[in-house]
Design a protein around this motif. Structure first.
Motif, short mmCIF file in Angstrom:
data_model
loop_
_atom_site.label_atom_id
_atom_site.label_comp_id
_atom_site.label_asym_id
_atom_site.label_seq_id
_atom_site.Cartn_x
_atom_site.Cartn_y
_atom_site.Cartn_z
N LYS A 62 0.88 -1.24 0.00
CA LYS A 62 0.02 -0.04 -0.07
C LYS A 62 0.63 1.33 -0.13
N GLY A 63 1.87 1.27 0.61
CA GLY A 63 2.68 2.27 0.72
C GLY A 63 3.41 2.48 1.99
N ARG A 64 3.77 3.47 2.57
CA ARG A 64 4.54 3.74 3.79
C ARG A 64 3.83 4.39 4.75
N VAL A 65 4.15 4.36 6.20
CA VAL A 65 3.41 4.81 7.25
C VAL A 65 4.52 5.21 8.03
N ILE A 66 4.33 6.39 8.98
CA ILE A 66 5.36 6.67 10.03
C ILE A 66 5.39 6.00 11.16
N THR A 67 6.40 5.61 11.78
CA THR A 67 6.69 4.86 12.87
C THR A 67 6.56 5.52 14.16
N LYS A 68 6.61 5.05 15.46
CA LYS A 68 6.70 5.87 16.66
C LYS A 68 7.99 6.64 16.70
N LEU A 69 9.09 5.99 16.31
CA LEU A 69 10.29 6.52 16.36
C LEU A 69 10.31 7.87 15.35
N GLY A 70 9.70 7.49 14.14
CA GLY A 70 9.53 8.69 13.09
C GLY A 70 8.82 9.72 13.83
N GLU A 71 7.56 9.69 14.47
CA GLU A 71 6.82 10.80 15.02
C GLU A 71 7.55 11.40 16.00
N GLU A 72 8.53 10.68 16.90
CA GLU A 72 9.43 11.53 17.80
C GLU A 72 10.69 12.09 17.00
N LYS A 73 10.96 11.78 15.97
CA LYS A 73 11.90 12.53 15.06
C LYS A 73 11.38 13.69 14.28
N LEU A 74 10.13 13.51 14.07
CA LEU A 74 9.45 14.72 13.47
C LEU A 74 9.25 15.74 14.61
N SER A 75 8.87 15.41 15.68
CA SER A 75 8.67 16.44 16.62
C SER A 75 9.98 17.39 17.10
N GLU A 76 11.05 16.63 16.97
CA GLU A 76 12.36 16.94 17.33
C GLU A 76 12.89 18.03 16.37
#
Length: 259
Positions: A62-76
């Motif tokens: 289907k494609g890609r989704v963001i992970t929990k680690l990715g959400e933390e990196k995005l917040s940073e």
């Protein structure tokens, strides 16, 4: 392809904003609106690298989704982005207001650092005291070097950086992350420190007094010595601006006579 923080932010943000798993083609369309012009094959390689970092993952075909680690990196990355904006606005404000901006900056520092040093005296470790001593030793060496070569811009810049490190070390020793964040914002990545150091010059004697009071864990003396130090800095800045205004007026008057 080595991504910078802004590029990684755009990719992670676009994936997070998607309500469903997003494919490379659709993601590239969204990114092109932000000036991200690369080929589809390059996009695929970039996504694989981000996969390896653990910030995103494939959801079947289907494609890609963001992970929990990715959400933390995005917040940073969001915090860094907002911090850079605030720093830019702060520097623009100071550049526009000149004398008033510089003095307001110093008064803000005095308020923050007075409370920070009170906390630092209570919690500072032996290792942090050794770190302060090391910074002082470097300040003394650069002062000696400047006496040997007073016109060396690199030495003057080094003194400004060490001045920043000394004060920042005290802020960090307070163990209050909000003080640390506010101080770094005020410093605007050290640019303000260089500006006021050019005006004020070195303050090694004041730093030694501050250090000794911290080493002895004398809270009252530490606060007093820090406030006296920043009062000295404020006084020097006021004198600088007063003299600068007098010189500018003198030159303007002389120029009008010539014309």
């Amino acid at each position: 392809m080595n991504l910078n923080d802004n590029q990684l932010f755009l990719i992670l943000n676009a994936i997070q904003e998607s309500k469903v798993p997003i494919g490379s083609g659709r993601l590239l369309e969204k990114l092109k609106k932000n000036g991200f012009n690369i080929s589809l094959s390059t996009m695929g390689r970039i996504l694989e690298e981000i996969d390896d970092d653990g910030y995103i993952k494939k959801d079947g075909y289907k494609g890609r989704v963001i992970t929990k680690l990715g959400e933390e990196k995005l917040s940073e990355l969001q915090f860094i982005k907002e911090t850079n904006i605030v720093q830019t606005e702060l520097m623009e404000l100071i550049n526009k207001t000149g004398k008033v901006g510089m003095l307001n900056y110093l008064h803000a520092r005095k308020a923050i650092e007075s409370e920070a040093i009170r906390l630092a005296v209570e919690t500072i470790t032996d290792e942090e005291i050794e770190s302060l001593a090391s910074i002082l030793a470097k300040e003394l060496r650069t002062l000696r070097d400047q006496n040997l070569d007073a016109t060396n811009d690199k030495i003057i810049q080094s003194q400004g950086e060490l001045d920043y490190k000394f004060h920042h070390a005290i802020i960090k020793a307070s163990n209050n992350p909000y003080f640390d964040t506010f101080y770094r914002l005020l410093e605007a990545s050290g640019k303000m420190q260089e500006m006021y150091f050019f005006i004020v010059g070195q303050s090694i004697e004041d730093h030694i007094i501050i250090f000794e009071s911290i080493k002895e864990r004398n809270g009252k003396e530490a606060i007093l010595s820090l406030r006296n130090h920043l009062d000295n800095v404020i006084s020097k800045c006021e004198s600088y601006w007063k003299n600068r205004e007098l010189v500018e007026k003198y030159l303007k008057d002389k120029l009008s006579l010539i014309v």
